[in-house]
Enzyme design. Sequence first.
Site, PDB file in Angstrom:
ATOM      1  CG  ASP A  61      -2.162   0.889   0.986  1.00 35.76           C
ATOM      2  OD1 ASP A  61      -2.115   1.757   0.073  1.00 35.76           O
ATOM      3  OD2 ASP A  61      -3.175   0.744   1.706  1.00 35.76           O
TER       4      ASP A  61
HETATM    5  C1  BGC Z   1      -5.094   3.155   0.016  1.00 35.88           C
HETATM    6  C2  BGC Z   1      -5.154   2.125  -1.100  1.00 35.88           C
HETATM    7  C3  BGC Z   1      -5.004   2.812  -2.419  1.00 35.88           C
HETATM    8  C4  BGC Z   1      -3.677   3.552  -2.427  1.00 35.88           C
HETATM    9  C5  BGC Z   1      -3.371   4.252  -3.725  1.00 35.88           C
HETATM   10  C6  BGC Z   1      -3.887   4.051  -0.093  1.00 35.88           C
HETATM   11  O1  BGC Z   1      -4.009   5.130   0.768  1.00 35.88           O
HETATM   12  O2  BGC Z   1      -5.100   2.503   1.269  1.00 35.88           O
HETATM   13  O3  BGC Z   1      -6.364   1.429  -1.037  1.00 35.88           O
HETATM   14  O4  BGC Z   1      -5.108   1.903  -3.475  1.00 35.88           O
HETATM   15  O5  BGC Z   1      -3.704   4.523  -1.404  1.00 35.88           O
HETATM   16  O6  BGC Z   1      -4.109   5.395  -3.882  1.00 35.88           O
END
Ligand code: BGC
Length: 745
Positions: A279
Amino acid sequence: MKLKQNLTLVSLALAMWCTGAVSAEQDKPWMDTHRPAAERARLAVQAMTLDEKLKLVYGYLGADFKEKNSTRPAESHKQSAGFVYGVPRLGIPNIWETDAGVGVASQGGPDARPATALPSGLNTAATWDLRTAQAGGAMIGAEARAYGFNVMLAGGVNLMRDPRNGRNFEYGGEDPLLAGRIVGAQIKGIQSNHIVSTLKHFALNDQESSRTTLNVKIDDAAARMSDLLALQIANEEGNPGAVMCAYNRINGVYSCENDYLLNGVLKKDWGFKGWVMSDWGAVHSTVQAANAGLDQQSGMPFDLSDYFGPPLKEAVQNGWVAESRLDDMVGRILYGLFEHGVVDHPVAPAPQTIDAKAHAAVSQQDAQEGMVLLKNARRTLPLGTGLKRVAVIGGHADRGVLAGGGSSLVYPAGGNAVPGIAPTTWPGPVMYYPSSPLKAIQKRLPRAAIAYNDGLDPAAAANLARDSDVVIVFATQWTGEGVDMETLALPDKQDALVAAVATANPNTVVVLETGGPVTMPWLDQVPAVLEAWYPGSAGGEAIAAVLFGEVNPSGHLPATFPAADAQLPRAALDGLPWVPDRRFDVDYHEGAAVGYKWFDLKGLTPLFPFGHGLSYTEFALGDLAADAKDGIVRASFTVRNTGRVSGKEVAQVYVSPLNAHWEAPKRLAGFQKVDVKPGAAVKASVTVDPRLLAMYDSASRTWRVEKGDYRITLAASAADPKATSTVVHLDAAVYDVNGKRVAGQ
Ligand code: BGC
């Protein structure tokens, strides 16, 4: 002379280059589509230099990050979640990543890309319909491809352990079977576009407050029978190309450097062949993360350090991370890209046209299939078209329908219908899609006097209500990534509004647009309640179609609606009020007894049980017969439509052990949504996954079914007074970690 010599040299070089190119073409055996993906990946890795390999494991944010003085790579798509350089020399494309599970997301501003938003993930789970989930996935995947993305960061299936988690709207609810199958179907739909979908967030990222620092405490068996089971089922059903590891720690170790989770559960036990991406900002180390199973760092500069940049090169050169492990990391990425057609069906360099009308219809169908008619006393709904005076109150219903906030936010064509509501910056803006319920209602009642009141002054709203034949009051609860709710109560004094309106006119219908469960202190005062979740791009139309009976509601709750916060395993959510950088434990002492299982275990009566959902017709579930052959339980039954209109019922099969000890009295073991004409009966059946009849044993990494009697219940909810049941006998049996029978046991 000199010139001539130079020319000769140039033509020689050109000839060599050309021959090289030709032979390179012939020498790219990994481009041979007849070879299996794993072989293609292996061959491509063999052809790569160390620096090329390192490029593929390092991802950038696809947007500028002013606070960190960082500009997105020129080759990335504006306002996108991520970008990774490919290896053009070898025919390996760049990776363009977009959020998320309800459509192609943007970050706002005038150059946000307009896209179609599905209803919330929870709405899709409430359909209990795999075809709808898959069709929605296929639609948003097509838009991702049309915008030039080849990886979609979808597939969110964190279990709803706490209905106050601000991100529940992105996920599939509280039951591992329902959530896993629905999200798996969505992933399948997305990937039908020759792009990769993720499965996320791996694992146990079940609250947002302090998500990057908190530590989840749970034992292996409980996790395998709850959150991990949902992920496991979604992985089996959807076959995602990538898995995104989560922010939180689990039993002390960050998810993205957690050997038990990544190498153990995901890769070894489940045999996952794709890649693990982090993530955004979830990486904390180089050597530990790489050796624990993380294959790709995402979204730089989100992390504190570029762990998989130069530090990884140094680690490989020093042997702290074996080169074979780097090859495995790259091989997994390539496997995902080959397996799902990303290499063979490259995305177009420029955005392609989107059939917005057709896509809105897909979104609307999903919304209509997932709205849950919670209460309908005196047959208040559907509304007749002969109404004369109608009051529509609150929820900005004159302008649009609510969406959830955060990285998954899709920007609609036409922009935010209600701009300016705080928070206006991330995880905001609070977004209303320009699909007005009021207009959709007006369209259906061209001769009626329809008045709108914004609901800000309950007394004024009550005055309007008093003079109306029927009142439709819209109540909203905005939720978003990074923030949890302190309570299940509706915000902004809306409970007082509904109560005032219902007191003035008992013929009040409540339409809820919420991220998940809310409490309803006014429930006894109103005859009808429709849970419309976040209903997506065509939500206004979908709501009106259900209110007026053009569509018979058939959604059922994918989560328990508690009567009060005090019924939850944690009376208050850990980590609230939020303080930055606080490190603390969240003890999932309830283990696998999540949602209705917890309510059953504790003998609690919810406001509305898991699985609940009414229709404009009535159904009778009957003729239940169940048998167990070689340990496989099959239950067959009949769904009869005893009412006057066509409708769809969600038949649910629960299993309870009569001798064995489980985490809770019963589990959902199967379901079927059936479409039945009035007066007709449809036969249906479910086959039970043996993991749902077993307890997980951590020491042997097997699922163990205990010998004994098991009650099989056919019901229309987890607390259906009309449920019928039968008993089957099971012999002891052992299944491997993936639910395959272990020979001789
Ligand atoms: C989120 C993810 C997301 C990623 C990219 C993170 O803050 O937890 O679900 O895909 O950002 O934007």
